[in-house]
Write a protein that holds these residues in place. Structure first.
Motif, short mmCIF file in Angstrom:
data_model
loop_
_atom_site.label_atom_id
_atom_site.label_comp_id
_atom_site.label_asym_id
_atom_site.label_seq_id
_atom_site.Cartn_x
_atom_site.Cartn_y
_atom_site.Cartn_z
N THR A 45 0.82 -1.21 0.00
CA THR A 45 0.00 0.00 0.00
C THR A 45 0.86 1.26 0.00
O THR A 45 0.39 2.32 -0.40
N GLY A 46 2.08 1.13 0.43
CA GLY A 46 2.98 2.28 0.40
C GLY A 46 3.33 2.72 -1.01
O GLY A 46 3.74 3.86 -1.23
N PHE A 47 3.16 1.85 -1.97
CA PHE A 47 3.47 2.17 -3.36
C PHE A 47 2.26 2.71 -4.13
O PHE A 47 2.39 3.09 -5.29
N VAL A 48 1.09 2.70 -3.51
CA VAL A 48 -0.12 3.16 -4.19
C VAL A 48 -0.32 4.65 -3.91
O VAL A 48 -0.48 5.04 -2.75
N PRO A 49 -0.32 5.47 -4.94
CA PRO A 49 -0.51 6.90 -4.71
C PRO A 49 -1.97 7.22 -4.34
O PRO A 49 -2.88 6.48 -4.67
N LEU A 50 -2.16 8.30 -3.66
CA LEU A 50 -3.44 8.85 -3.23
C LEU A 50 -4.21 7.98 -2.25
O LEU A 50 -4.42 8.40 -1.11
N ILE A 51 -4.65 6.81 -2.62
CA ILE A 51 -5.46 6.00 -1.70
C ILE A 51 -4.63 5.05 -0.85
O ILE A 51 -5.15 4.40 0.04
N GLY A 52 -3.34 4.97 -1.10
CA GLY A 52 -2.46 4.09 -0.33
C GLY A 52 -2.50 4.35 1.16
O GLY A 52 -2.66 3.42 1.95
N PRO A 53 -2.38 5.62 1.59
CA PRO A 53 -2.44 5.89 3.04
C PRO A 53 -3.79 5.53 3.67
O PRO A 53 -3.84 5.04 4.80
N LEU A 54 -4.87 5.72 2.92
CA LEU A 54 -6.19 5.34 3.43
C LEU A 54 -6.29 3.83 3.59
O LEU A 54 -6.75 3.33 4.63
N VAL A 55 -5.85 3.11 2.59
CA VAL A 55 -5.88 1.64 2.65
C VAL A 55 -4.96 1.15 3.77
O VAL A 55 -5.31 0.21 4.51
N ALA A 56 -3.81 1.77 3.94
CA ALA A 56 -2.89 1.39 5.02
C ALA A 56 -3.53 1.62 6.39
O ALA A 56 -3.36 0.80 7.31
N SER A 57 -4.27 2.70 6.55
CA SER A 57 -4.96 2.96 7.81
C SER A 57 -6.02 1.91 8.09
O SER A 57 -6.16 1.44 9.22
N LEU A 58 -6.78 1.56 7.06
CA LEU A 58 -7.80 0.52 7.22
C LEU A 58 -7.17 -0.83 7.55
O LEU A 58 -7.67 -1.58 8.39
N LEU A 59 -6.04 -1.12 6.91
CA LEU A 59 -5.33 -2.36 7.21
C LEU A 59 -4.82 -2.38 8.64
O LEU A 59 -4.83 -3.42 9.30
N SER A 60 -4.38 -1.23 9.13
CA SER A 60 -3.90 -1.15 10.52
C SER A 60 -5.02 -1.44 11.50
O SER A 60 -4.83 -2.16 12.48
N MET A 61 -6.19 -0.88 11.24
CA MET A 61 -7.34 -1.14 12.12
C MET A 61 -7.75 -2.60 12.05
O MET A 61 -8.03 -3.23 13.08
N LEU A 62 -7.77 -3.17 10.85
CA LEU A 62 -8.11 -4.58 10.67
C LEU A 62 -7.10 -5.46 11.41
O LEU A 62 -7.47 -6.42 12.08
N THR A 63 -5.83 -5.12 11.30
CA THR A 63 -4.77 -5.89 11.96
C THR A 63 -4.95 -5.87 13.47
O THR A 63 -4.84 -6.91 14.12
N LEU A 64 -5.25 -4.72 14.03
CA LEU A 64 -5.43 -4.60 15.48
C LEU A 64 -6.63 -5.43 15.95
O LEU A 64 -6.53 -6.19 16.92
N ILE A 65 -7.75 -5.33 15.24
CA ILE A 65 -8.94 -6.09 15.62
C ILE A 65 -8.68 -7.59 15.49
O ILE A 65 -9.02 -8.36 16.39
#
Length: 96
Positions: A45-65
């Protein structure tokens, strides 16, 4: 529970040291596959421009849960299988 507590590294350690308990080996395999895949997804997701940070944030929340659910299930001694990864881990467990 310790396989999940230290995510990817804990799974690898318990795969190396545990030889008898099928439950521990299953949870170790599932931990390595789950959190290894999530780490790869975070990197990609770090390589995806514009929506990469949003997807990374969602992945972080999913990972925590997911981490909390897996730690609790393993602490209770349950054979808790994730939908696809649990099946793969179970097949790998038969080969060990």
């Amino acid at each position: 529970m310790l396989c999940y507590l230290f995510t990817f590294i804990g799974g690898i350690i318990f795969l190396a040291i545990e030889k008898r308990s099928r439950l521990v080996l299953f949870h170790s395999l599932q931990s390595v596959m789950t959190f290894g895949g999530l780490m790869i997804a975070h990197v990609l997701t770090g390589f995806v421009p514009l929506i990469g940070p949003l997807v990374a944030s969602l992945l972080s929340m999913l990972t925590l849960i997911l981490w909390i659910v897996l730690v609790v299930q393993a602490a209770q001694g349950r054979w808790f299988k994730l939908p696809w990864i649990g099946d793969i881990a179970e097949r790998q467990l038969r080969n060990l």
